[in-house]
Structure formats: C-alpha cells, structure tokens
Write a protein that holds these residues in place. Structure first.
Motif, short mmCIF file in Angstrom:
data_model
loop_
_atom_site.label_atom_id
_atom_site.label_comp_id
_atom_site.label_asym_id
_atom_site.label_seq_id
_atom_site.Cartn_x
_atom_site.Cartn_y
_atom_site.Cartn_z
N ASN A 19 -4.74 1.68 -3.44
CA ASN A 19 -3.29 2.73 -3.18
C ASN A 19 -2.64 1.97 -3.79
N PRO A 20 -1.72 2.01 -4.59
CA PRO A 20 -1.52 3.26 -4.96
C PRO A 20 -2.42 4.10 -6.11
N ASN A 21 -2.79 6.22 -6.02
CA ASN A 21 -3.64 6.36 -6.48
C ASN A 21 -2.60 6.16 -8.27
N ASP A 55 0.70 3.95 -1.50
CA ASP A 55 0.24 5.61 -0.42
C ASP A 55 -0.49 6.11 0.90
N LEU A 56 -0.39 4.67 1.06
CA LEU A 56 -1.05 4.52 2.62
C LEU A 56 -1.14 5.63 3.44
N ASN A 107 -4.49 8.72 4.07
CA ASN A 107 -5.32 8.42 5.10
C ASN A 107 -4.80 8.67 6.06
N HIS A 147 0.51 -0.97 0.08
CA HIS A 147 -0.36 0.09 -0.01
C HIS A 147 0.98 1.24 -0.21
N GLY A 153 -7.79 0.35 -0.38
CA GLY A 153 -8.04 1.59 0.20
C GLY A 153 -9.23 2.20 -0.27
#
Length: 277
Positions: free
Chosen positions: A204-206, A156-157, A160, A154, A195
């Motif tokens: 995650n990721p975008n 780009d966790l 959040n 994940h 995500g």
C-alpha cells in the motif's frame, strides 16, 4: 559492517488490543535487522468510544508513553527508540487529536483513514463501493490539509475493503485529485509493506499510485505496520526496489516531527537478515 540508517516508522503495541509482543521485542528485531531506530506508532485513543475495540483507551495513553520509554532505556546506545502515534482522521475529532498530540513530544504522527471501522462505515457507506472509495480518497486529502499529520499511512487501504470493486482505471482520476491536494501540503506518504498480507496482496500503495506520488514529488516513508515483533522492517528490501522503479532515489523518516532522508542505495546496503513480506 554497514552503518545503520533506517527507522521502522510504523509499529504497534499490545495496548491496541490486536498486536502482540512488548516494545523491547520490537526493538530487538530492529537491532537484528540493522536499523538505526524504531518509532512506535500505536493506534491513538479516540473520544466517545469510537473504534474502542482496536485501540488504547484515553486512560491508557500514559501507559503507552511509559512502555515505549522503558524500551528506549533498555536499548540506549543500541537502537534509537522513539515515541510516535498513528492517529485516525475521523471528521469531527480534529480538536481532540490536536490536544492529544500536544500532551507529550512525539517524533512521528501517522494519519490514517480507517474506513473499515464500524463508526466510519456507519457514517459514510451508502451501499455503493465506488462512492466509498471516492470518499476515502477525499478524506485522505482532507487529512493532509489539517496539518495534524506528518505522513499518511497505507494510502490505498480502501482497496482491501471490497476487492471485487477495486478497479484502478475507474478510481485513478480521483486518486490523482487527492494526490494533487496532498502534494500541496508537503505531507509525506507511506509505503506500507503489510499490504502483502491483506486481501489484495500488494504493498500500500500499489505501483501505479506510487508512480503518481513520485510525479508530484511526494516524500515516502517506509513502514511495516508491525503488529508482531518479527514483522519489524519486513519487506523493506522489496519496497525500496519498488521505490527505485517508481523513480525515487531517497527514503524519508521523521524525528522530532522533522523529515529526514537517506539515499535508497545506501539504505539497502545497511539492512541485515532479510525478512520476506
């Protein structure tokens, strides 16, 4: 009927204290979905009681190995059940993880930076969310460079943790620097479908980060991060469409800690009984 090709590469057990369902239930869902296999990657034990409330204790590691082995035996010839681990990159614990990973053969080791755990936050959060985001991506790159992990989970966790402070145009240059370092190591990165259940409801990721990963030829592993059996492979169809849109043509997974890949087009055809994310 299509030949099973895919693995669930990120799922948990009740030993982490916040997941539910026995490994055999997760394996049953993998079979229902037409997966070739499932790799359990429960949260690793850490020394000195770090983040103890959301992971197995060091004394429970043998129990973890045993319950996964039991599921493997029960599903032999039906679903390929494998043992893996989700290990935290928490600076200073590298030697601990090295010894832990060597205790028993593992098939997939996920590296995670869990910036939400109290011990990490106490050490690195200085009251500025942007600085915290930059620290997170710096540590993500460092985790790849340790050589301890096959895949970064994940990735780009951190978005959040403080959604109001997540501004992609501001953080993007720091993400790019981290990805340059990660790409140089050959470590894979995860597209985590859980995500959509978090504060910022996207994988995650975008998509923007996924495209940056593709530009650097970083391999991608799919994971649903299932903490309940019905979430095994949840959202995989949408996730693979996102990968195609980003320019990927293959999806990866690890067995015996060696990366293998299958064409996304074939993987999509192999799935059954869609589970929406």
């Amino acid at each position: 009927m299509s030949v099973p090709l895919l693995y669930e590469s990120h799922c948990h057990t009740p030993l982490c204290k916040h997941a539910y369902g026995d490994p055999v239930e997760y394996a049953a869902q993998a079979e229902k979905r037409g997966l070739k296999g499932i790799i359990f990657t429960c949260h690793c034990p850490l020394p000195d009681g770090i983040s103890a409330s959301v992971r197995m204790s060091p004394e429970q590691y043998e129990d973890y190995v045993a319950i996964v082995a039991e599921a493997r035996n029960q599903f032999a010839g039906r679903v390929d059940v494998r043992l893996g681990l989700e290990s935290d990159y928490f600076p200073g614990t590298e030697k601990w993880l090295e010894r832990l990973h060597a205790k028993v053969p593992l098939h997939h080791v996920l590296g995670s930076v869990h910036m939400q755990v109290p011990e990490y936050k106490a050490r690195y959060f200085i009251g500025d969310w942007f600085e915290y985001q930059k620290t997170y991506f710096k540590h993500l790159a460092e985790s790849a460079e340790t050589g301890l992990f096959d895949t970064l989970a994940h990735p780009d966790l951190v978005k959040n943790e403080a959604p109001h402070a997540w501004i992609w145009s501001r953080i993007e240059p720091f993400v790019e620097r981290a990805l340059d370092r990660i790409a140089a190591t050959g470590v894979a990165m995860e597209l985590n479908t859980s995500g959509r259940q978090k504060a910022i409801r996207e994988f995650n990721p975008n998509p923007s980060m996924l495209r940056l990963m593709r530009e650097r030829n970083i391999p991608v592993v799919l994971g649903a991060d299932a903490h309940v059996p019905h979430r095994v492979s949840e959202g995989y169809e949408d996730a693979m469409q996102s990968l195609l849109e980003a320019g990927y043509t293959e999806i990866s997974f690890f067995l015996d800690r060696k990366r293998q890949s299958v064409p996304i087009a074939d993987a999509l055809k192999s799935l059954r009984n869609p589970v929406a994310a």
